[in-house]
Enzyme design. Structure first.
Site, PDB file in Angstrom:
ATOM      1  N   SER A   1       2.568  -4.553  -2.217  1.00  0.00           N
ATOM      2  CA  SER A   1       3.148  -3.372  -1.559  1.00  0.00           C
ATOM      3  C   SER A   1       4.190  -3.690  -0.495  1.00  0.00           C
ATOM      4  CB  SER A   1       2.048  -2.511  -0.940  1.00  0.00           C
ATOM      5  OG  SER A   1       1.401  -1.752  -1.932  1.00  0.00           O
TER       6      SER A   1
ATOM      7  N   LYS B   1       7.502  -2.066  -0.717  1.00  0.00           N
ATOM      8  CA  LYS B   1       7.864  -0.762  -0.155  1.00  0.00           C
ATOM      9  C   LYS B   1       8.791  -0.877   1.060  1.00  0.00           C
ATOM     10  CE  LYS B   1       3.663   1.620  -1.759  1.00  0.00           C
ATOM     11  NZ  LYS B   1       2.677   0.587  -2.080  1.00  0.00           N
TER      12      LYS B   1
ATOM     13  N   SER C   1       0.525   3.215   2.755  1.00  0.00           N
ATOM     14  CA  SER C   1       1.010   2.499   1.581  1.00  0.00           C
ATOM     15  C   SER C   1       0.813   3.299   0.307  1.00  0.00           C
ATOM     16  CB  SER C   1       0.319   1.135   1.445  1.00  0.00           C
ATOM     17  OG  SER C   1       1.021   0.299   0.546  1.00  0.00           O
TER      18      SER C   1
END
Length: 381
Positions: A64, A67, A124
């Site tokens: 993640s 991101k 997230s």
């Protein structure tokens, strides 16, 4: 002469949209950093100087931490006016069906760009990331194309994105160095800081609780962000930022075996940087003298440094910094903006460690022939 940081004093004159180059630091005088990860890097944000690296150019899945780029594209769209934080974003069935970390969007549910961005930065949320991607570019695939294009612009040579979430996908890789580049770019936007620096918040009018996946936000002195990640393939990852005494650092850790290893490694890197380096101002002891202008509409011009006057030094040398300013004796009009009028030089212990030009901040037009003739006649009266 004792060894000093092996950089030519990285000066701040590159535009925020372009990564500043950095030079690996000579840190033999500092204790070693204990990092438990496949790859790690520490970068000073303003100059882009790399202070520590270990396998930092090895392509790895980032989970993640992907991101960071998702948030960067959204934030840039907000800052350039093509996207409003208040405009509604509608979750598609595809976005609502994302697995992994999520805020449990339902198909057709609407949240503002700001709320979706909060869901990505704090929780997230994969569903929120895809909803934003579709809203901004029409589809996740088009958004991913934009992510890869932006990565190239930032000099992220070893990065290839397949999705906007970091969910496992073949060929979805980046490096600790490339993550630092996009993290640095993201942190140049004040718009994103309240989101990535939030520890706890809510969505849906307070009914849905959010807690930041980055535990450093509430436990590390000066933490400012940024993004965690985990999948079985990627291991525990983080891009962590913190600021103390006017210096902000970015620590990237990829492939730790445990969450504790990830956070401990990031803290070790940040403490290593704050313990060893400091930002210093390039300010001469005496004011920079004005330069006389002959035949100009104004008689003097005040030179200014061509770029921001901050530099990175080993902490034990920052207090020994001496700065001198030398200017030309005079110039003849016309003077053009950016014209070099002198030099600002920095010394540590008598050794020059850097210099920047002093330039004309504005134009000084040449006086017209008619005005010169009138002045000559006035002098004869």
């Amino acid at each position: 002469m004792k060894k000093r940081l092996n950089i030519l004093i990285t000066l701040l004159f590159v535009l925020a949209s372009v990564p500043l180059w950095g030079f690996a630091a000579d840190a033999e005088s500092l204790p070693p950093v204990e990092v438990h990860a496949k790859s790690a890097l520490l970068m000073e944000r303003e100059t882009g100087t790399v202070l520590y690296e270990s396998n930092a150019r090895q392509p790895l899945p980032p989970a993640s931490v992907t991101k960071v780029m998702t948030m960067l594209l959204v934030t840039e769209a907000v800052d350039n006016g093509s996207l409003s934080l208040d405009e509604p974003v509608t979750a598609s069935a595809y976005a609502a069906g994302m697995g992994g970390s999520q805020v449990y969007l339902e198909e057709g549910e609407q949240m503002s760009v700001s709320e979706m961005l909060k869901a990505v930065a704090v929780a997230s949320g994969n569903d929120a990331a895809v909803a934003l991607a579709e809203h901004l570019k029409g589809s996740e695939a088009a958004f991913v194309d934009a992510m890869n294009a932006r990565a190239k612009e930032l000099g992220m040579e070893d990065t290839h994105f397949v999705n906007c979430t970091g969910l496992p996908a073949e060929g979805h890789v980046t490096t600790a160095y490339d993550i630092a580049l996009m993290s640095r770019q993201l942190l140049s936007h004040e718009t994103i800081r309240p989101y990535v620096g939030t520890w706890m918040d809510t969505l849906r009018s307070g009914s849905f609780q959010l807690a930041n996946t980055n535990k450093l936000i509430h436990s590390f002195n000066g933490a400012t962000g940024l993004k965690t990640g985990f999948t079985q393939d990627a291991g525990f990852c983080i891009s962590a930022s913190a600021q103390r005494e006017g210096m902000e650092l970015i620590a990237v850790v990829l492939g730790s075996e445990t969450s504790a290893d990830r956070f401990d490694s990031a803290k070790a890197l940040l403490n290593y940087g704050f313990g060893g380096w400091a930002m210093a101002d390039l300010s001469p002891a005496d004011p920079i003298p004005a330069v006389p202008v002959s035949l100009g509409e104004t008689a003097w011009i005040q030179p200014e440094p061509e770029c921001a006057t901050r530099l990175l030094l080993p902490k034990n040398e920052a207090g020994m910094l001496e700065v001198t300013a030398e200017t030309v004796e005079g110039v003849e009009a016309p003077v053009e903006p950016g014209q070099v009028l002198g030099t600002l030089r920095a010394f540590v212990d008598g050794e020059q460690v850097g210099e920047i030009s002093l330039i004309a901040p504005t134009q000084v037009p040449r006086r017209s022939f008619g005005r010169l003739f009138q002045e000559m006649l006035s002098g004869l009266v």
